[in-house]
Design an enzyme around this catalytic site. Structure first.
Site, PDB file in Angstrom:
ATOM      1  N   LEU A 202      48.744  47.142  29.308  1.00  0.00           N
ATOM      2  CA  LEU A 202      49.994  46.390  29.514  1.00  0.00           C
ATOM      3  C   LEU A 202      50.480  46.458  30.974  1.00  0.00           C
ATOM      4  CD1 LEU A 202      51.940  47.094  26.175  1.00  0.00           C
ATOM      5  CD2 LEU A 202      50.358  45.227  26.715  1.00  0.00           C
TER       6      LEU A 202
ATOM      7  N   ALA B  87      40.805  43.812  33.848  1.00  0.00           N
ATOM      8  CA  ALA B  87      40.531  43.940  35.284  1.00  0.00           C
ATOM      9  C   ALA B  87      41.699  43.353  36.069  1.00  0.00           C
ATOM     10  CB  ALA B  87      39.242  43.196  35.637  1.00  0.00           C
TER      11      ALA B  87
ATOM     12  N   ASP C 127      44.724  47.269  25.653  1.00  0.00           N
ATOM     13  CA  ASP C 127      45.327  46.784  26.898  1.00  0.00           C
ATOM     14  C   ASP C 127      46.265  47.878  27.406  1.00  0.00           C
ATOM     15  OD1 ASP C 127      45.787  43.516  27.943  1.00  0.00           O
ATOM     16  OD2 ASP C 127      46.970  45.133  28.843  1.00  0.00           O
TER      17      ASP C 127
ATOM     18  N   TYR D 289      38.120  41.162  45.363  1.00  0.00           N
ATOM     19  CA  TYR D 289      38.077  40.843  43.932  1.00  0.00           C
ATOM     20  C   TYR D 289      36.670  40.386  43.531  1.00  0.00           C
ATOM     21  CZ  TYR D 289      38.644  37.968  39.769  1.00  0.00           C
ATOM     22  OH  TYR D 289      38.471  37.403  38.535  1.00  0.00           O
TER      23      TYR D 289
ATOM     24  N   PHE E 147      48.588  24.070  50.234  1.00  0.00           N
ATOM     25  CA  PHE E 147      48.014  24.985  51.230  1.00  0.00           C
ATOM     26  C   PHE E 147      46.848  24.315  51.962  1.00  0.00           C
ATOM     27  CE2 PHE E 147      49.354  28.704  48.264  1.00  0.00           C
ATOM     28  CZ  PHE E 147      50.649  28.644  48.761  1.00  0.00           C
TER      29      PHE E 147
ATOM     30  N   ASN F 293      38.397  27.607  37.544  1.00  0.00           N
ATOM     31  CA  ASN F 293      39.866  27.766  37.513  1.00  0.00           C
ATOM     32  C   ASN F 293      40.417  27.659  36.096  1.00  0.00           C
ATOM     33  OD1 ASN F 293      39.170  27.188  40.368  1.00  0.00           O
ATOM     34  ND2 ASN F 293      41.380  27.442  40.599  1.00  0.00           N
TER      35      ASN F 293
ATOM     36  N   PHE G  23      37.916  41.929  29.410  1.00  0.00           N
ATOM     37  CA  PHE G  23      38.743  41.182  30.380  1.00  0.00           C
ATOM     38  C   PHE G  23      39.607  42.114  31.221  1.00  0.00           C
ATOM     39  CE2 PHE G  23      38.402  38.503  26.557  1.00  0.00           C
ATOM     40  CZ  PHE G  23      38.052  37.277  27.073  1.00  0.00           C
TER      41      PHE G  23
HETATM   42  N1  UFG Z   1      47.355  26.041  45.977  1.00  0.00           N
HETATM   43  C1  UFG Z   1      48.316  25.316  46.670  1.00  0.00           C
HETATM   44  N2  UFG Z   1      49.604  25.681  46.525  1.00  0.00           N
HETATM   45  C2  UFG Z   1      50.016  26.708  45.745  1.00  0.00           C
HETATM   46  C3  UFG Z   1      49.034  27.446  45.023  1.00  0.00           C
HETATM   47  C4  UFG Z   1      47.702  27.084  45.161  1.00  0.00           C
HETATM   48  O1  UFG Z   1      47.993  24.384  47.399  1.00  0.00           O
HETATM   49  O2  UFG Z   1      51.230  26.982  45.682  1.00  0.00           O
HETATM   50  C5  UFG Z   1      45.956  25.635  46.100  1.00  0.00           C
HETATM   51  C6  UFG Z   1      45.038  26.762  46.581  1.00  0.00           C
HETATM   52  O3  UFG Z   1      45.027  26.809  47.976  1.00  0.00           O
HETATM   53  C7  UFG Z   1      43.709  26.336  45.969  1.00  0.00           C
HETATM   54  C8  UFG Z   1      44.101  25.622  44.668  1.00  0.00           C
HETATM   55  O4  UFG Z   1      45.488  25.298  44.824  1.00  0.00           O
HETATM   56  O5  UFG Z   1      43.075  25.420  46.792  1.00  0.00           O
HETATM   57  C9  UFG Z   1      43.928  26.488  43.443  1.00  0.00           C
HETATM   58  O6  UFG Z   1      44.568  27.731  43.683  1.00  0.00           O
HETATM   59  P1  UFG Z   1      44.749  28.859  42.577  1.00  0.00           P
HETATM   60  O7  UFG Z   1      45.455  30.006  43.228  1.00  0.00           O
HETATM   61  O8  UFG Z   1      45.357  28.260  41.355  1.00  0.00           O
HETATM   62  O9  UFG Z   1      43.256  29.256  42.200  1.00  0.00           O
HETATM   63  P2  UFG Z   1      42.055  29.737  43.140  1.00  0.00           P
HETATM   64  O10 UFG Z   1      41.078  28.609  43.202  1.00  0.00           O
HETATM   65  O11 UFG Z   1      42.508  30.299  44.432  1.00  0.00           O
HETATM   66  O12 UFG Z   1      41.556  30.995  42.323  1.00  0.00           O
HETATM   67  C10 UFG Z   1      40.802  30.876  41.167  1.00  0.00           C
HETATM   68  C11 UFG Z   1      41.104  32.071  40.273  1.00  0.00           C
HETATM   69  C12 UFG Z   1      40.638  33.348  40.908  1.00  0.00           C
HETATM   70  C13 UFG Z   1      39.198  33.207  41.310  1.00  0.00           C
HETATM   71  C14 UFG Z   1      39.019  32.018  42.195  1.00  0.00           C
HETATM   72  C15 UFG Z   1      37.579  31.801  42.541  1.00  0.00           C
HETATM   73  O13 UFG Z   1      42.468  32.141  40.015  1.00  0.00           O
HETATM   74  O14 UFG Z   1      40.773  34.413  40.001  1.00  0.00           O
HETATM   75  O15 UFG Z   1      39.457  30.855  41.523  1.00  0.00           O
HETATM   76  O16 UFG Z   1      37.521  31.491  43.894  1.00  0.00           O
HETATM   77  F1  UFG Z   1      38.786  34.302  41.970  1.00  0.00           F
END
Ligand code: UFG
Length: 329
Positions: A33, A75, A31, A141, A208, A170, A73
């Site tokens: 880090l 990345a 890693d 990404y 959101f 997720n 992993f």
């Molecule tokens: N969300 C909120 N409020 C917040 C944070 C997130 O409403 O403060 C919502 C987002 O809009 C989304 C859901 O919660 O609808 C999940 O959001 P995350 O950021 O936890 O996860 P994502 O689904 O956006 O992302 C995940 C992975 C990514 C991957 C993606 C695939 O973390 O690495 O799924 O689309 F690319």
């Protein structure tokens, strides 16, 4: 012979190292880090602070350690950042993998399991998503992860590389022992952000968008426990060792939860009212992402253990409550 885990100080990598060591495997961790934490690395793993783009460093490692397979992993993984810093994503994710594959092929290491993502699909054509569905990423990404998958395919044809790409939905939760858990800086993921409210680090959680075409207007996601993801990597490596062909698998629970449902379950788990406020949609968020993981179940024999969101969030709460500043205190 050892298993080499690249990015083994990061969230999913560190949990996979714990599962590998629990299964009695010999583990080497690399890693840089940059986003991982030295304290997340299992004490029984041999740790090297090397960047996978450092070809000399990786060559030296392959000469010193006897590696039977690689789990990759290492990345960059933030969707939002990838839209602002696309070159960083091509450099770390794609160039890093090119350099790694050069080193692996030169040293006769021919098996690799690596992190891909639901973001390779972009806006899904149907729910649940099958591995054969259209892949049209809507962010840098996801594009770099899809490019990594394709790169593996061509290198496989030319050099006999064997690979499995695991497309996570997720990732969430923490090791049931409480020893390691999720820690990102900055944190962008829903569950750790919600848990900052009962932890006294945030007043409320922002939702959101409440105008999506879903049952309560908020986005639907498929939440899968990090230890279940970890197990899938071990099964995938064993599958390659047993002669399995190159493959791509979705990893999710196959059940979608809305943002509001996740907040409600977190309220129940923590006993905290967790105030929430509506905020604008976040750019690039698909309304729904739910996996079909039937292929991983059938071909790899994968069976997620943490299929209830309550249990998943309880393990996360257990970690965040005890480590409000992650690995840094
Ligand atoms: N969300 C909120 N409020 C917040 C944070 C997130 O409403 O403060 C919502 C987002 O809009 C989304 C859901 O919660 O609808 C999940 O959001 P995350 O950021 O936890 O996860 P994502 O689904 O956006 O992302 C995940 C992975 C990514 C991957 C993606 C695939 O973390 O690495 O799924 O689309 F690319």
């Amino acid at each position: 012979m050892a298993i080499l885990v690249l990015g083994g100080a990061g969230y999913i990598g560190a949990h996979t190292v714990y599962e590998l060591i629990d299964a009695g495997r010999d583990v080497v961790v690399v890693d840089n880090l940059m986003t991982g934490f030295r304290a997340a690395v299992h004490p029984k793993a041999r740790f090297y602070e090397v960047d996978i783009r450092d070809k000399k460093g990786m060559d030296a490692l392959f000469e010193k350690e006897r590696i039977e397979g690689v789990i990759h992993f290492a990345a960059s993984s933030q969707v939002g950042e990838s839209m602002k810093e696309p070159l960083k994503y091509y450099d770390n994710n794609l160039w890093g993998t090119i350099s790694l594959l050069e080193s692996m092929t030169e040293h006769g290491v021919d098996k690799i399991v690596f992190s891909s993502t639901a973001a390779t699909y972009g806006e899904p054509e149907r729910i649940p998503i099958l591995e054969s569905d259209r892949t049209e990423p809507t962010n840098t990404y996801g594009e770099t992860k899809l490019a990594m998958e394709k790169l593996m395919g061509w290198v496989s044809q030319a050099k006999g590389l064997h690979y499995v790409a695991l497309r996570y939905f997720n990732a969430c939760g923490a090791h049931p022992s409480g020893a390691i858990g999720e820690a990102h800086d900055p944190e962008t993921h829903l569950i750790p952000l919600i848990l900052q409210v009962p932890n006294g680090q945030r007043e409320k959680i922002s939702i959101f968008g409440e105008d999506y075409p879903t049952k309560d207007g908020t986005c639907v996601r498929d939440y899968i426990h990090v230890c279940d993801l970890a197990q899938a990597h071990i099964l995938a490596l064993d599958y390659l060792m047993a002669g399995g062909e190159n493959n791509v698998f979705n990893l999710g629970n196959g059940v979608g939860f809305t943002v509001k449902e996740v907040i409600d379950v977190t309220r129940a788990v923590t006993g905290h009212p967790i105030p929430a406020q509506t905020s604008p949609r976040r750019a690039g968020d698909p309304a729904q992402l739910v996996a079909s993981s039937e292929k991983a179940k059938t071909v790899l024999g994968w069976e997620p253990k943490y299929d209830s969101l309550e249990t998943i969030i309880s393990t996360a709460w257990n970690w965040h409550r005890a480590h409000p500043h992650g690995f840094e205190g």
